[in-house]
Design an enzyme around this catalytic site. Structure first.
Site, PDB file in Angstrom:
ATOM      1  N   GLU A 136       0.835  -1.214   0.000  1.00 31.94           N
ATOM      2  CA  GLU A 136       0.000   0.000   0.000  1.00 31.94           C
ATOM      3  C   GLU A 136       0.864   1.256   0.000  1.00 31.94           C
ATOM      4  O   GLU A 136       0.582   2.214  -0.716  1.00 31.94           O
ATOM      5  CB  GLU A 136      -0.950  -0.013   1.203  1.00 31.94           C
ATOM      6  CG  GLU A 136      -1.987  -1.139   1.157  1.00 31.94           C
ATOM      7  CD  GLU A 136      -2.753  -1.194  -0.158  1.00 31.94           C
ATOM      8  OE1 GLU A 136      -2.992  -0.131  -0.764  1.00 31.94           O
ATOM      9  OE2 GLU A 136      -3.095  -2.298  -0.599  1.00 31.94           O
ATOM     10  N   HIS A 139       2.068   2.135  -3.401  1.00 35.52           N
ATOM     11  CA  HIS A 139       1.123   2.896  -4.235  1.00 35.52           C
ATOM     12  C   HIS A 139       1.272   4.397  -3.967  1.00 35.52           C
ATOM     13  O   HIS A 139       1.229   5.209  -4.890  1.00 35.52           O
ATOM     14  CB  HIS A 139      -0.327   2.497  -3.920  1.00 35.52           C
ATOM     15  CG  HIS A 139      -0.803   1.237  -4.588  1.00 35.52           C
ATOM     16  ND1 HIS A 139      -0.711   1.024  -5.953  1.00 35.52           N
ATOM     17  CD2 HIS A 139      -1.414   0.127  -4.085  1.00 35.52           C
ATOM     18  CE1 HIS A 139      -1.239  -0.168  -6.245  1.00 35.52           C
ATOM     19  NE2 HIS A 139      -1.665  -0.739  -5.134  1.00 35.52           N
TER      20      HIS A 139
END
Ligand SMILES: [Zn+2]
Length: 264
Positions: A136, A139
């Site tokens: 995550e 990203h």
């Protein structure tokens, strides 16, 4: 013809508005400023926290914050050592654990992450959690939400910058921002492209390794994810990611690079 035209206009825009992803070196389109993207992200994140319940499990919450911070610090050190700290400018890191059975986690621009308690049984331990949070955080570092929105601007609005669009058609610009963060369909469901998912897998392994977590644990983690989704519709966290077989092959191919960053 239409497709060619889009490819052409994206190519033209790339020459003028482009950034480079750290480590992978991939060039990406950027028609939205980091400041704009982060402001949006911070507003949406605060809104999300107001509407959702933080976990009351103090131990699990501490683990999420610790894991997020370890990865964050490792990335900050790497960026500083490679003269790329400017890419982290404006980041306001924050890691929260939300009480929710969904098997999910996400990150927004500027380092705001959310982990749902529903993913913890699959993570099993801190290293498993580092697989999720590394992905995550990747990203966010690779600015995938900015890229996603920029591609939409290129395809639908002829490559105008977000500021230009907001000046000419404020309503349309607003709508675009809302869609980017999945408003209406629940936050955290920003749809990334397949390439972005693979890139987040690759960078995620490297980031967890830099933080001292063994990246090889990513293989059994994704196997547990796959087993969990077995037969039924895959959990949300899986559905936007590559298929299990492809992912395993990809992870294996990224592993030697990630192991170079692994400090035990
Ligand atoms: Zn992802």
């Amino acid at each position: 013809m239409y497709k060619k035209l889009i490819a052409f206009s994206i190519a033209v825009v790339m020459m003028v508005a482009c950034t480079t992803v750290p480590i992978t070196g991939r060039r990406q389109l950027s028609l939205v400023s980091d400041a704009q993207m982060m402001q949006m992200s911070y507003d949406a994140y605060d809104q999300f926290l107001k509407e959702n319940k933080l976990s009351r499990d103090a131990q699990a919450t501490a683990m999420v914050k610790r894991t997020g911070q370890r990865i964050q610090r490792a990335v900050e050190q790497y960026m500083a050592a490679n003269n790329m700290s400017d890419q982290l400018q404006g980041f306001q890191w924050e890691h929260n654990l939300i009480e929710d059975d969904q098997v999910n986690a996400w990150a927004m621009a500027g380092g705001k992450t959310v982990t749902y308690t529903g993913i913890l049984p699959i993570a099993q331990n801190e290293t498993g959690l580092a697989v999720v949070m590394g992905h995550e955080i990747a990203h966010a570092i690779a600015k995938h939400s900015n890229e996603r929105m920029s591609l939409q601007l290129a395809q639908q609005f002829g490559g105008q910058t977000l500021s230009a669009l907001a000046g000419a058609q404020p309503g349309v610009a607003q709508q675009l921002l809302m869609t980017a963060y999945g408003a209406g369909s629940g936050l955290g469901v920003l749809k990334y492209g397949r390439d972005q998912e693979s890139e987040a897998d690759r960078l995620g392994l490297i980031f967890m390794a830099m933080a001292g977590y063994n990246p090889q644990e990513a293989i059994p983690f994704w196997e547990r994810m796959e087993a969990k989704s077995g037969g039924q519709a895959p959990p949300e966290f899986l559905s936007t990611h590559p298929s299990a077989g492809t992912r395993r092959a990809n992870l294996q191919s990224y592993m030697p690079e990630a192991m170079k960053y692994y400090k035990k």
